[in-house]
Design an enzyme around this catalytic site. Structure first.
Site, PDB file in Angstrom:
ATOM      1  CE1 TYR A  64      -1.904  -3.533  -8.611  1.00 31.19           C
ATOM      2  CE2 TYR A  64      -0.718  -1.581  -7.904  1.00 31.19           C
ATOM      3  CZ  TYR A  64      -1.208  -2.838  -7.650  1.00 31.19           C
ATOM      4  OH  TYR A  64      -0.971  -3.414  -6.430  1.00 31.19           O
ATOM      5  NE  ARG A 112      -2.792   3.064 -11.588  1.00 27.87           N
ATOM      6  CZ  ARG A 112      -2.636   4.247 -11.039  1.00 27.87           C
ATOM      7  NH1 ARG A 112      -2.117   5.230 -11.752  1.00 27.87           N
ATOM      8  NH2 ARG A 112      -2.983   4.472  -9.803  1.00 27.87           N
ATOM      9  N   GLY A 120       0.760  -1.250   0.000  1.00 25.82           N
ATOM     10  CA  GLY A 120       0.000   0.000   0.000  1.00 25.82           C
ATOM     11  C   GLY A 120       0.782   1.286   0.000  1.00 25.82           C
ATOM     12  CB  CYS A 167     -15.034   4.548 -30.500  1.00 28.26           C
ATOM     13  SG  CYS A 167     -14.251   4.689 -32.095  1.00 28.26           S
ATOM     14  CD  GLU A 168     -15.533   3.481 -23.609  1.00 27.00           C
ATOM     15  OE1 GLU A 168     -15.446   4.128 -22.545  1.00 27.00           O
ATOM     16  OE2 GLU A 168     -15.657   2.266 -23.663  1.00 27.00           O
ATOM     17  N   PRO A 207       4.716  -5.469  -0.709  1.00 22.33           N
ATOM     18  CG  PRO A 207       6.975  -4.894  -0.985  1.00 22.33           C
ATOM     19  CD  PRO A 207       6.060  -5.840  -0.250  1.00 22.33           C
ATOM     20  N   GLY A 208       3.823  -3.867  -3.782  1.00 23.67           N
ATOM     21  CA  GLY A 208       3.666  -4.098  -5.214  1.00 23.67           C
ATOM     22  C   GLY A 208       4.123  -2.842  -5.940  1.00 23.67           C
ATOM     23  NE  ARG A 209       0.112   2.215  -6.140  1.00 26.12           N
ATOM     24  CZ  ARG A 209      -1.017   2.322  -6.848  1.00 26.12           C
ATOM     25  NH1 ARG A 209      -0.991   2.888  -8.032  1.00 26.12           N
ATOM     26  NH2 ARG A 209      -2.159   1.879  -6.362  1.00 26.12           N
TER      27      ARG A 209
HETATM   28  N1  LLP Z   1      -1.529  -7.038  -0.645  1.00 26.52           N
HETATM   29  C1  LLP Z   1      -2.856  -7.110  -0.914  1.00 26.52           C
HETATM   30  C2  LLP Z   1      -3.695  -8.036  -0.178  1.00 26.52           C
HETATM   31  C3  LLP Z   1      -3.392  -6.283  -1.922  1.00 26.52           C
HETATM   32  O1  LLP Z   1      -4.701  -6.348  -2.193  1.00 26.52           O
HETATM   33  C4  LLP Z   1      -2.551  -5.382  -2.630  1.00 26.52           C
HETATM   34  C5  LLP Z   1      -3.087  -4.520  -3.693  1.00 26.52           C
HETATM   35  C6  LLP Z   1      -1.171  -5.365  -2.307  1.00 26.52           C
HETATM   36  C7  LLP Z   1      -0.701  -6.195  -1.300  1.00 26.52           C
HETATM   37  C8  LLP Z   1      -0.192  -4.456  -3.020  1.00 26.52           C
HETATM   38  O2  LLP Z   1      -0.458  -3.130  -2.779  1.00 26.52           O
HETATM   39  P1  LLP Z   1       0.530  -1.976  -3.360  1.00 26.52           P
HETATM   40  O3  LLP Z   1       1.827  -2.061  -2.581  1.00 26.52           O
HETATM   41  O4  LLP Z   1       0.742  -2.266  -4.783  1.00 26.52           O
HETATM   42  O5  LLP Z   1      -0.198  -0.730  -3.126  1.00 26.52           O
HETATM   43  N2  LLP Z   1      -5.179  -1.213  -9.670  1.00 26.52           N
HETATM   44  C9  LLP Z   1      -5.006  -0.226  -8.635  1.00 26.52           C
HETATM   45  C10 LLP Z   1      -4.316  -0.808  -7.404  1.00 26.52           C
HETATM   46  C11 LLP Z   1      -5.029  -2.011  -6.806  1.00 26.52           C
HETATM   47  C12 LLP Z   1      -4.333  -2.564  -5.584  1.00 26.52           C
HETATM   48  C13 LLP Z   1      -4.940  -3.869  -5.179  1.00 26.52           C
HETATM   49  N3  LLP Z   1      -4.319  -4.499  -4.041  1.00 26.52           N
HETATM   50  C14 LLP Z   1      -4.246   0.982  -9.220  1.00 26.52           C
HETATM   51  O6  LLP Z   1      -3.928   0.991 -10.406  1.00 26.52           O
HETATM   52  O7  LLP Z   1      -3.998   1.947  -8.515  1.00 26.52           O
END
Ligand code: LLP
Length: 420
Positions: free
Chosen positions: A374, A315, A242, A345-346, A277-279
């Protein structure tokens, strides 16, 4: 060796490692996703350093970018994985991640997914309801395989992010409410083929005010401490992901602030922590290169029509998200204000609205920044548009990691009904 990430050389040409973005775009065509392993490594190491004072493991949230080369690169650096579907599980296996390092999250795991994950002895299931526990227990006893279970708690926090990616409030589908935790946790001890491993929390994504993390983690810890006092086994706490990143400038995320929160709370505890962590590991390591198809003017309103669209990057239209857009080569300094839009076309098909940008000629390349997370994962073939090519830069060389599916190939996936 240049700094990790995308930078401008002395001619103001956008580069990555020793390569020019325009050369890569000409070679692979556009739209083109480009990822820099240099920045991915730097981010991973910075995050690792931030959490190094406490006992824990990093599980890359595969949903951010599930390209198997990217999963594999993070795995080589030392990450486990956080997954939300058996599709992501299979991608992790293809990428060489050990099932012992995989956490299976998500609110809607199907029985077939649970069965396959159990047979492969994954590290743990983060579960979100008592109903899910019942399903896992039934399948685990049939297979005679013990399931490691962690309860995701709904801490009822609204972390001030976009409502579509805020997961901490009571009204959302996520997690188990506080008042039900004790009863369910007791069942983790009583049921056969179930092993309690702890509690998890994930309050949302793109969070900047880290006080929300502090509050969420404190609640989780108090709950875990209380369970332990009642002789429950709670070896692990999963703190989710997050961390917010800057889309408007290239300032890196504030991992040091995160470090303080985590150490203040857990330095002297013996919980085994997981981070997802993802993003914050991958977003800034990716750009999407697009070609200007046409400059269009309607009275005073200017449009730059490009060959990337909402099917490549949803996004902006889905979350009103801002992505920096800049010319790959800076040819002159004349600035205009324009909508940067795709061919779909949107009206919702845009990359940026009312954006001040250097004027561009047809066939020029633009770079859309901060699309490592994402973007590709959320892409589609809407308007029968083929996927973009994707390349990764490693040791000053580029490698193709995803090939464009030609429209002919996409048509081959379909079955033409012969009865009409
Ligand atoms: N763990 C869980 C259980 C999650 O649901 C998520 C993200 C993460 C970890 C990773 O979170 P991050 O570090 O990436 O914030 N598509 C959206 C973001 C959706 C996030 C979903 N869950 C966007 O483009 O902003």
């Amino acid at each position: 060796m240049n700094l990790p990430g995308f930078y401008r050389d002395h001619n103001q040409t956008l580069c990555v490692q020793d390569l020019k973005i325009s050369d890569l775009a000409k070679k692979y065509g556009t739209p083109l996703f480009i990822y820099d392993t240099g920045l991915m490594k730097q981010r991973y190491e910075a995050f690792l350093d931030a959490v190094s004072p406490v006992k824990g493991n990093i599980h890359y949230a595969v949903k951010a970018n599930d390209s198997i080369s990217i999963i594999s690169y993070f795995a080589k650096l030392g990450c486990g994985a956080d997954i939300v579907s058996i599709g992501e599980f299979k991608k992790c296996i293809a990428a060489g991640v050990s099932p012992k390092k995989i956490i299976f999250s998500g609110v809607g795991k199907e029985n077939t997914e649970i069965e396959l994950a159990l047979k492969n002895n994954i590290l743990q299931f983060n579960i979100e309801s008592e109903e899910e526990l019942n399903d896992i227990q039934r399948i685990a006893s049939k297979l005679k395989i013990t399931a490691n279970i962690c309860l995701r708690i709904n801490v009822d926090i609204s972390p001030n992010t976009h409502k579509k990616i805020s997961t901490g409030e009571k009204s959302t589908k996520f997690g188990i409410n506080f008042e039900n935790v004790k009863t369910i946790y007791q069942r983790l001890h009583d049921l056969d083929y179930i092993n309690p491993v702890g509690l998890a929390v994930h309050i949302g994504s793109q969070i900047f005010d880290f006080d929300y993390f502090f509050t969420a983690y404190s609640s989780l810890k108090s709950l875990a401490d209380e369970l332990k006092k009642n002789n429950f086994q709670v070896p692990s706490l999963d703190l989710g992901g997050g961390i917010g990143i800057n889309y408007q400038n290239n300032i890196p995320p504030d991992f040091s602030k995160y470090r303080k929160i985590v150490t203040d709370l857990f330095l002297n505890s013996d919980y085994n922590l997981s981070f997802e962590p993802g993003r914050s590991l991958i977003a800034e390591a990716g750009i999407l290169v697009t070609k200007v198809i046409r400059n269009k003017k309607n009275n005073d309103k200017k449009f730059i029509i490009v060959d990337a669209a909402m099917n490549n990057l949803i996004r902006p239209t889905l979350y009103e998200a801002f992505h920096e857009v800049e010319p790959v080569n800076i040819n002159h300094n004349h600035k205009i204000t324009a909508d940067i839009v795709g061919p779909i076309c949107e009206t919702g098909d845009f990359i940026a609205l009312d954006r001040k940008i250097q004027s561009v000629d047809n066939n020029d390349f633009l770079a859309i920044r901060t699309v490592g997370a994402y973007a590709s994962v959320m892409s589609s073939n809407y308007n029968a548009r083929a996927d973009a090519n994707e390349i990764i830069i490693y040791n000053n060389k580029e490698y193709l990691i995803k090939k464009t599916e030609s429209i002919e190939k996409l048509i081959k996936k379909e079955i033409l009904l012969k009865y009409f």
